[in-house]
Design an enzyme around this catalytic site. Structure first.
Site, PDB file in Angstrom:
ATOM      1  N   LYS A   1     -16.010  14.645  10.929  1.00 49.77           N
ATOM      2  CA  LYS A   1     -16.096  13.311  11.526  1.00 49.77           C
ATOM      3  C   LYS A   1     -17.562  13.038  11.813  1.00 49.77           C
ATOM      4  O   LYS A   1     -18.226  13.804  12.521  1.00 49.77           O
ATOM      5  CB  LYS A   1     -15.288  13.270  12.815  1.00 49.77           C
ATOM      6  CG  LYS A   1     -15.282  11.909  13.486  1.00 49.77           C
ATOM      7  CD  LYS A   1     -14.308  11.905  14.668  1.00 49.77           C
ATOM      8  CE  LYS A   1     -14.232  10.524  15.313  1.00 49.77           C
ATOM      9  NZ  LYS A   1     -13.744   9.482  14.405  1.00 49.77           N
TER      10      LYS A   1
ATOM     11  N   GLY B   1       0.844  -1.198   0.000  1.00 48.65           N
ATOM     12  CA  GLY B   1       0.000   0.000   0.000  1.00 48.65           C
ATOM     13  C   GLY B   1       0.872   1.239   0.000  1.00 48.65           C
ATOM     14  O   GLY B   1       0.543   2.250   0.621  1.00 48.65           O
ATOM     15  N   ALA B   2       1.998   1.165  -0.719  1.00 54.20           N
ATOM     16  CA  ALA B   2       3.047   2.196  -0.632  1.00 54.20           C
ATOM     17  C   ALA B   2       2.598   3.549  -1.160  1.00 54.20           C
ATOM     18  O   ALA B   2       3.183   4.577  -0.792  1.00 54.20           O
ATOM     19  CB  ALA B   2       4.296   1.729  -1.386  1.00 54.20           C
TER      20      ALA B   2
ATOM     21  N   GLY C   1      -1.414  -2.314   9.831  1.00 53.34           N
ATOM     22  CA  GLY C   1      -2.141  -1.135  10.275  1.00 53.34           C
ATOM     23  C   GLY C   1      -3.523  -1.052   9.639  1.00 53.34           C
ATOM     24  O   GLY C   1      -4.356  -0.269  10.073  1.00 53.34           O
ATOM     25  N   THR C   2      -3.751  -1.872   8.620  1.00 51.98           N
ATOM     26  CA  THR C   2      -5.054  -1.890   7.954  1.00 51.98           C
ATOM     27  C   THR C   2      -6.121  -2.351   8.940  1.00 51.98           C
ATOM     28  O   THR C   2      -5.932  -3.350   9.640  1.00 51.98           O
ATOM     29  CB  THR C   2      -5.008  -2.864   6.761  1.00 51.98           C
ATOM     30  OG1 THR C   2      -3.800  -2.636   6.034  1.00 51.98           O
ATOM     31  CG2 THR C   2      -6.225  -2.693   5.866  1.00 51.98           C
TER      32      THR C   2
ATOM     33  N   GLY D   1     -13.950   6.384  18.178  1.00 51.46           N
ATOM     34  CA  GLY D   1     -13.599   5.013  18.532  1.00 51.46           C
ATOM     35  C   GLY D   1     -12.599   4.950  19.679  1.00 51.46           C
ATOM     36  O   GLY D   1     -12.731   4.125  20.591  1.00 51.46           O
TER      37      GLY D   1
ATOM     38  N   MET E   1      -1.106   6.559   4.299  1.00 48.37           N
ATOM     39  CA  MET E   1      -0.223   6.078   5.358  1.00 48.37           C
ATOM     40  C   MET E   1       1.020   5.431   4.750  1.00 48.37           C
ATOM     41  O   MET E   1       2.134   5.617   5.245  1.00 48.37           O
ATOM     42  CB  MET E   1      -0.968   5.084   6.252  1.00 48.37           C
ATOM     43  CG  MET E   1      -1.950   5.742   7.206  1.00 48.37           C
ATOM     44  SD  MET E   1      -1.169   6.783   8.483  1.00 48.37           S
ATOM     45  CE  MET E   1      -0.569   5.517   9.594  1.00 48.37           C
TER      46      MET E   1
ATOM     47  N   ASP F   1       1.813  -1.658  -4.651  1.00 51.64           N
ATOM     48  CA  ASP F   1       0.585  -0.871  -4.720  1.00 51.64           C
ATOM     49  C   ASP F   1      -0.166  -1.233  -5.993  1.00 51.64           C
ATOM     50  O   ASP F   1       0.443  -1.638  -7.000  1.00 51.64           O
ATOM     51  CB  ASP F   1       0.890   0.637  -4.689  1.00 51.64           C
ATOM     52  CG  ASP F   1      -0.285   1.426  -4.132  1.00 51.64           C
ATOM     53  OD1 ASP F   1      -0.250   1.791  -2.944  1.00 51.64           O
ATOM     54  OD2 ASP F   1      -1.260   1.625  -4.892  1.00 51.64           O
TER      55      ASP F   1
ATOM     56  N   HIS G   1     -12.902  16.648  17.745  1.00 54.83           N
ATOM     57  CA  HIS G   1     -12.477  16.353  16.376  1.00 54.83           C
ATOM     58  C   HIS G   1     -13.081  17.381  15.408  1.00 54.83           C
ATOM     59  O   HIS G   1     -14.060  18.042  15.715  1.00 54.83           O
ATOM     60  CB  HIS G   1     -12.922  14.952  15.964  1.00 54.83           C
ATOM     61  CG  HIS G   1     -12.100  13.853  16.565  1.00 54.83           C
ATOM     62  ND1 HIS G   1     -12.327  13.362  17.827  1.00 54.83           N
ATOM     63  CD2 HIS G   1     -11.023  13.160  16.088  1.00 54.83           C
ATOM     64  CE1 HIS G   1     -11.448  12.408  18.098  1.00 54.83           C
ATOM     65  NE2 HIS G   1     -10.649  12.270  17.064  1.00 54.83           N
TER      66      HIS G   1
ATOM     67  N   GLY H   1      -0.523   4.784  -0.813  1.00 56.00           N
ATOM     68  CA  GLY H   1      -1.646   5.317  -0.029  1.00 56.00           C
ATOM     69  C   GLY H   1      -1.170   6.383   0.941  1.00 56.00           C
ATOM     70  O   GLY H   1       0.022   6.643   1.063  1.00 56.00           O
TER      71      GLY H   1
END
Lengths: 274, 274, 274, 274
Positions: free
Chosen positions: C167, C13-14, C107-108, C173, C18, C39, C163, C16
């Protein structure tokens, strides 16, 4: 609750500012019995300490006879003396309590390092607990512990302490102590990223050796507040403690009274029993 | 909305950090039309400014011809030039805008007091508005106005400003400016109640002549923040402004564009048009 | 530094949001080597990932061939795959990484409890570390740990989370998670002292079973902030975390890459490796 | 200072919590003379009010004869009666003061709208000032004024009020009042950007008609605090007031005593004389 499970407590300095608070919370604690109230105030001598404090009869007269009170307390089982008196007399009182087998919880400041060392040896020999607690604020100890934990992961930190404008010294003793605890990690905090210029001297606050800045704010309306701010790219982590009343110290006093019973030696600092 | 009610706007420095933001908000404003985008960046020359910014076609090519753009803007009615360029060229650009009848809203810093005076005379003669705005943050101006109002009733005040640790100067220009505004009230702030002792030098921060202390915190994770704390017995009144993004300046830019049209002379500072 | 001490890292996911941050910090870390950038973005395929990110040549082309990249990485020693991809594909990617002997740092979000259980068994069998980290913010984990510590001594606590107004969900969460951690202490928080009346419904915020109130503020200009306030007579203890940028998660990612090497099984949560 | 420039002041309710504070500050004010101390407390009757308060002899005995005291005060020049008594008797006391020509500064709550209207007509006819002040906190009035000023430029605002956990009502009266002042601007605050979902009911606090959210925090250790937070893209502007002691109301009382002298009619609210 049976009387066996009650902790007999003597308050030395019962008519002082802190002593009064201690008398009240001990009298209300379900697992404690106030058995003695010592004070040198001639106006209160012989009166019921509850009457002196205006909190209802407690059936404990104010006395100035420390030894007799200790003897009486010791006769009632594993007992404790809370001491909020005066730097000049605290050493003798604590030594007497140990000698008579009553565990001292000491909030009075002013004991020298030598005196503490001697009391430690004396308690060790007597195999009796003794707690010397310069700051009874559980909240502040929690803040300091959380500060040390965070300092492992953050390299940048500053301290802001805010007090009323009748406080003469800056920074506050607690802020200096917090910075010293950080210094003892021997971590170079706040490595500079740019050459800083103070356009007005003092703008960046004071610094201890390892780079932790302390800023001291003094205003009427403030009471006693301390903020530790950790920073890293994209985030801040802030710990803040606010004290508005000396009632905040009472949970720490009660905790010390409960934790001292099984101890066999002198312990310094509330953090050690938390 | 009919085109008559639209304000034609030229952005000088359209490809710079601030200029890009201005282009975007002007393009979205219902009462404005972007008519010119001036920049010296050779890579963008001739390209549509919307393409350069990646915000969709705006049908305004980037040009480096200031005069031609001013002539064209002036032909479209009461027009405005927003200038976020460079200290070296801003004087000439603003003078040209006035000469061609286009009202300048100037965010570029670096104009000397003499240059501002000359521009003021030139605008006066031309009977045309000119706004020089060193800080477009409406929030900060509101904070400063509320500070001056509170200072009439409070005698004690300190300032804490907090910025990222790549800021070299301390205190921040805005904090010094705020303290100077307080100084101009010629009120002796913070009359001392005790003899203060700094156990560590700098603890009490920096001070201007009239006793207002400024404390500067520098940490990664901070962006740009200022706090003014007033204190009196039993109360605190705190004003705080936090900036996290230069988009915060855009409402001030749009306000200036709208307020400049009826003006006939040079005005300095966003506070004057709020 | 010799190549043996370098940790080979693949980023899945390079391209994306994050993933880009991860590529940059891995490329800069002295003890890591970026060896793969996976990716699905067709526009970036085959290009150097450094060029795609505009941070200078990194000599790692973007590929969409997960298996080949894992084989290559595994050939370079104890290697790690950081996964910031999509809920639909993360299970298969992580399973593949374990199968090929590359340690996954995940981290997903979106893995089900069943899927996590299966991955745990698979990692156990393969005797290979696997880290599933729903929140890489070290500061927030420190705040939660300090919260649990303080909750032993304070009976009253409320949470305010703040926030940006885009949001949609309230409370956040993380605030719910923090309240749940407090609930698990099975302590009746906030025993009421008076009969509370809400003159306007919702004033006292939301509550979980054990009495912890959560208040959610939503405003433009806010980013992501959480405050836990403990109260007791005469004192407050406040813990606050502010996030302004996703760079704040990178120290947690780097820590996970370093801590995963000696692990032999799946671990869930950054707090477990702190 | 000559006695001509002294304002003669009567305190009605001199032995109550607020009355005691008023007696003390009036006695210390260089431009005021305490001339009467009225209270119904039988224990204090006839004693010197300074002795009752433990602040040294003031040579003003406590009396319960309102009329005689007013007659005496009126005889000493332009005099003022500060009233901190009881909702049941305040109307009669204020009416009497006006009748006898003594200007009433009224802090007692509980006057109905009708009663205030009648007093206004009575004061008008008598051509004498009368101040009815529900909140003597200058800091809070400044906060509310700065809030109204900021509301012209910000579209998003929320209120957090924090009080000790013995306060039964939420939100606080002052927070509701602040929100109502915003409502009267008839501006749609907080236009939603997304469809909000409360995963836990009450999370987003309470709301008045025009969208201003109010959050009420209740904890021991808190005293009385209010925060108004304005948000816009990239910036926050926060106004906070903290009260820790009723001494904070005294500057407002002194101001009212000084400002009432030239008035010829009834004025409601401290903001009107600031």
């Amino acid at each position: 609750m049976s009387s066996q499970s009650q902790i007999p407590v003597v308050v030395n300095g019962a008519c002082g500012k802190m002593g009064r608070e201690v008398v009240k919370v001990v009298a209300q604690a379900e697992d404690m019995t106030l058995v003695g109230a010592i004070d040198k105030d001639p106006a209160s001598l012989g009166q019921d300490i509850g009457d002196v404090l205006g909190c209802g009869l407690l059936e404990v007269p104010v006395t100035n006879d420390l030894e007799a009170t200790l003897v009486m307390a010791q006769g009632q089982g594993l007992s404790v003396m809370v001491d909020f008196t005066h730097p000049d007399t605290v050493y003798e009182s604590v030594r007497a309590a140990i000698a008579y087998g009553v565990r001292p919880v000491v909030g009075t400041t002013g004991l020298s390092a030598d005196q503490i060392q001697e009391l430690a040896e004396f308690a060790e020999k007597a195999s009796i607990g003794c707690l010397i607690i310069p700051n009874f604020s559980i909240g502040m100890v929690l803040l300091q512990q959380a500060t040390l934990q965070a300092a492992q992961y953050f390299d940048h930190v500053e301290i802001i302490e805010l007090h009323h404008n009748q406080k003469a010294d800056a920074p506050s003793g607690t802020a200096i102590q917090t910075a010293q605890m950080l210094s003892e990690l021997h971590k170079p905090f706040n490595p500079p990223e740019v050459d800083e210029t103070e356009k007005l001297p003092g703008a960046r606050g004071s610094t201890l050796a390892d780079g932790v800045h302390i800023h001291s704010v003094r205003l009427p309306g403030l009471i006693a507040h301390q903020e530790v701010i950790f920073g890293a790219p994209g985030q801040l982590y802030t710990l803040r403690h606010d004290t508005s009343d000396r009632s905040s110290f009472m949970p720490g006093v009660l905790l010390a009274i409960r934790r001292i019973l099984p101890l066999k030696s002198l312990i310094y600092g509330l953090d050690k029993i938390l």
